[in-house]
Design a protein around this motif. Sequence first.
Motif, PDB file in Angstrom:
ATOM      1  N   ASN A 330     -75.822  43.323 -17.065  1.00 10.99           N
ATOM      2  CA  ASN A 330     -77.089  43.570 -16.376  1.00 10.99           C
ATOM      3  C   ASN A 330     -78.170  42.635 -16.891  1.00 10.99           C
ATOM      4  O   ASN A 330     -78.085  42.101 -17.987  1.00 10.99           O
ATOM      5  N   ILE A 331     -79.212  42.467 -16.090  1.00 12.84           N
ATOM      6  CA  ILE A 331     -80.265  41.510 -16.400  1.00 12.84           C
ATOM      7  C   ILE A 331     -81.371  42.225 -17.159  1.00 12.84           C
ATOM      8  O   ILE A 331     -82.211  42.930 -16.578  1.00 12.84           O
ATOM      9  N   CYS A 332     -81.332  42.070 -18.476  1.00 15.80           N
ATOM     10  CA  CYS A 332     -82.290  42.727 -19.357  1.00 15.80           C
ATOM     11  C   CYS A 332     -82.289  41.999 -20.694  1.00 15.80           C
ATOM     12  O   CYS A 332     -81.442  41.143 -20.947  1.00 15.80           O
ATOM     13  N   TRP A 333     -83.237  42.351 -21.553  1.00 14.00           N
ATOM     14  CA  TRP A 333     -83.310  41.724 -22.871  1.00 14.00           C
ATOM     15  C   TRP A 333     -83.769  42.759 -23.892  1.00 14.00           C
ATOM     16  O   TRP A 333     -84.295  43.820 -23.528  1.00 14.00           O
ATOM     17  N   GLY A 334     -83.540  42.453 -25.165  1.00 10.73           N
ATOM     18  CA  GLY A 334     -83.943  43.383 -26.199  1.00 10.73           C
ATOM     19  C   GLY A 334     -83.778  42.787 -27.581  1.00 10.73           C
ATOM     20  O   GLY A 334     -83.201  41.710 -27.755  1.00 10.73           O
ATOM     21  N   ASP A 335     -84.305  43.511 -28.570  1.00 13.75           N
ATOM     22  CA  ASP A 335     -84.240  43.078 -29.967  1.00 13.75           C
ATOM     23  C   ASP A 335     -82.923  43.512 -30.600  1.00 13.75           C
ATOM     24  O   ASP A 335     -82.558  44.695 -30.535  1.00 13.75           O
ATOM     25  N   LEU A 431     -81.493  48.487 -13.600  1.00 17.27           N
ATOM     26  CA  LEU A 431     -81.466  47.059 -13.913  1.00 17.27           C
ATOM     27  C   LEU A 431     -80.624  46.295 -12.900  1.00 17.27           C
ATOM     28  O   LEU A 431     -79.572  46.774 -12.467  1.00 17.27           O
ATOM     29  N   ALA A 432     -81.079  45.093 -12.551  1.00 16.53           N
ATOM     30  CA  ALA A 432     -80.281  44.227 -11.686  1.00 16.53           C
ATOM     31  C   ALA A 432     -79.009  43.810 -12.399  1.00 16.53           C
ATOM     32  O   ALA A 432     -78.973  43.719 -13.632  1.00 16.53           O
ATOM     33  N   GLN A 433     -77.956  43.541 -11.621  1.00 14.35           N
ATOM     34  CA  GLN A 433     -76.672  43.163 -12.187  1.00 14.35           C
ATOM     35  C   GLN A 433     -76.427  41.667 -12.072  1.00 14.35           C
ATOM     36  O   GLN A 433     -76.916  41.005 -11.148  1.00 14.35           O
ATOM     37  N   LEU A 434     -75.638  41.136 -12.994  1.00 11.77           N
ATOM     38  CA  LEU A 434     -75.156  39.766 -12.879  1.00 11.77           C
ATOM     39  C   LEU A 434     -74.117  39.688 -11.768  1.00 11.77           C
ATOM     40  O   LEU A 434     -73.486  40.699 -11.424  1.00 11.77           O
ATOM     41  N   PRO A 435     -73.890  38.520 -11.209  1.00 12.38           N
ATOM     42  CA  PRO A 435     -72.824  38.366 -10.217  1.00 12.38           C
ATOM     43  C   PRO A 435     -71.473  38.778 -10.790  1.00 12.38           C
ATOM     44  O   PRO A 435     -71.241  38.679 -12.000  1.00 12.38           O
ATOM     45  N   ASP A 436     -70.572  39.226  -9.913  1.00 11.99           N
ATOM     46  CA  ASP A 436     -69.249  39.673 -10.370  1.00 11.99           C
ATOM     47  C   ASP A 436     -68.130  38.727  -9.960  1.00 11.99           C
ATOM     48  O   ASP A 436     -66.957  39.049 -10.108  1.00 11.99           O
ATOM     49  N   SER A 437     -68.492  37.535  -9.448  1.00 14.07           N
ATOM     50  CA  SER A 437     -67.479  36.566  -9.025  1.00 14.07           C
ATOM     51  C   SER A 437     -68.131  35.209  -8.840  1.00 14.07           C
ATOM     52  O   SER A 437     -69.366  35.094  -8.781  1.00 14.07           O
ATOM     53  N   CYS A 438     -67.305  34.181  -8.751  1.00 11.66           N
ATOM     54  CA  CYS A 438     -67.828  32.837  -8.464  1.00 11.66           C
ATOM     55  C   CYS A 438     -68.515  32.801  -7.103  1.00 11.66           C
ATOM     56  O   CYS A 438     -69.553  32.148  -6.939  1.00 11.66           O
ATOM     57  N   MET A 439     -67.942  33.497  -6.133  1.00  9.90           N
ATOM     58  CA  MET A 439     -68.550  33.515  -4.800  1.00  9.90           C
ATOM     59  C   MET A 439     -69.936  34.144  -4.847  1.00  9.90           C
ATOM     60  O   MET A 439     -70.882  33.634  -4.223  1.00  9.90           O
ATOM     61  N   ALA A 440     -70.083  35.247  -5.580  1.00  5.09           N
ATOM     62  CA  ALA A 440     -71.395  35.880  -5.697  1.00  5.09           C
ATOM     63  C   ALA A 440     -72.371  34.977  -6.439  1.00  5.09           C
ATOM     64  O   ALA A 440     -73.561  34.903  -6.095  1.00  5.09           O
ATOM     65  N   SER A 441     -71.880  34.276  -7.450  1.00  6.56           N
ATOM     66  CA  SER A 441     -72.716  33.337  -8.190  1.00  6.56           C
ATOM     67  C   SER A 441     -73.215  32.223  -7.278  1.00  6.56           C
ATOM     68  O   SER A 441     -74.380  31.813  -7.354  1.00  6.56           O
ATOM     69  N   ALA A 442     -72.340  31.732  -6.410  1.00  8.66           N
ATOM     70  CA  ALA A 442     -72.730  30.687  -5.462  1.00  8.66           C
ATOM     71  C   ALA A 442     -73.847  31.161  -4.540  1.00  8.66           C
ATOM     72  O   ALA A 442     -74.786  30.412  -4.231  1.00  8.66           O
ATOM     73  N   GLN A 443     -73.764  32.411  -4.092  1.00 11.22           N
ATOM     74  CA  GLN A 443     -74.810  32.957  -3.229  1.00 11.22           C
ATOM     75  C   GLN A 443     -76.140  33.041  -3.968  1.00 11.22           C
ATOM     76  O   GLN A 443     -77.208  32.769  -3.403  1.00 11.22           O
TER      77      GLN A 443
END
Length: 500
Positions: A330-335, A431-443
Amino acid sequence: MNNTVSMNRNELVAYLEKPAAEFTKADIIRYIKENEIEMVNFMYPAGDGRLKTLNFVINDAAYLDTILTLGERVDGSSLFSFIEAGSSDLYVVPRFSTAFKDPFAIQPTLTLLCSFFNKDGEPLESAPEQTLHKACAAFQQVTGMEFEAMGELEYYVIAPDSHVFPATDQKGYHESAPYAKFNEFRTECMLYIARMGGQIKYGHSEVGNFTLNGLIYEQNEIEFLPCPAEQAADQLMLAKWAIRNLGHQYGYNVTFAPKITVGKAGSGLHVHMRIMKEGKNQMLADGQLSETARKAIAGMMLLAPSITAFGNTNPTSYFRLVPHQEAPTNICWGDRNRSVLVRVPLGWTAKKDMCAAVNPMERAREIDTTLKQTVEMRSPDGSADIYQLLAGLAVACRHGFEVEHALEIADRCYVDVNIHQAEHQDRLKSLAQLPDSCMASAQCLKAQRAVFEQYNVFSPNMIDGIIRKLEAYNDGSLRQALANDPEAMLQLVNTYFHCG
């Protein structure tokens, strides 16, 4: 002798008594003549993420001067998919600051990394190192600061299982011999990398340790020191080349593949970043994470989905980005939080002399530790195009200074819990999610490409080529299809075993 020369492992630095950044053509020629170097190698990154090599025998002084001055002509269409065969000639020109004595060559050989130029003698816009150069220049232009980086290079060493002192499955972190079998191999790799100019922080065995089909798989890591991002990319490329070469000499197999098999630790390429101005680290202010750092993090939060297009480039990448494997989802950050995408590591901000506390003979003193603070992007892996990845991260950090409400964006994405624990599922779902495949990453890259194309950092042709490559995998549902099929997963791993 200054601090950049003293104890430096690069033989040229020691011999010429000057930092590599100050090497001239005359220095290179003098070293070659006085050390009876017989051959010169040019090396340069290609579209498959590997270093390519061109060999020269030193015939005479005039010829040596010619190749060092003019470089040589190469077939660009055989190196990059975006170059047509009908107009494929490129120049490769050596960068003297990258020179090192080749530790693997039988004959005395000097090797230099090269940059690409087009027919008009201009830097090739879509070349890997030129893209990173443009990204760093744009970062400095917008922020007035410099972008630095370093990588944590994880890899598996694979050899026949000796069944002696077996390590605990998935408990190999910082293990010592004899339970860790390849510590000596790793330290030898580190010395080779240092002799090639690599600035190493440390090395250790990693979590992954298991046996499969009579073979032992042991995960290791070599981590570097922060430096200008262009140098960081060169060092990572050379490190991968050195580890593979030494593994070949020992009869070991080595892989930087993101995932080996289901349920075992995958290998990442975590990237630490810091932002510098006039030699001072800008990541802290009054002992706390600075606005500068949080703006950069905000940019990474916004562009994280498309950064996977540079840092997670084959289908096995997305088998690593799953819960409970110390890899982000997921798209997040922390210490100090290893369940997040961007981690703020422990940064020596306590202002206490721990050395004096454990060593009674040392007198307590105040130490400036601000240079130690970085932030770490945890999604990339060994399939990454290293130059594109660092360029993409430089773009993302720059973007954080260009968008409105960057600090609010950073605050919204901050977490201080393990988001994969059951009691924190509500926070996870927000939280938003990272892509789950190369195809999703391309989009994702399609949707965000304009930011990467700003300032002419990534050329449209390069972005088009990356999208085509990712879409060609057609892996949209692959992770779900192979979730419970370890044999099919192993076949997939074998396909991309030598990625990057």
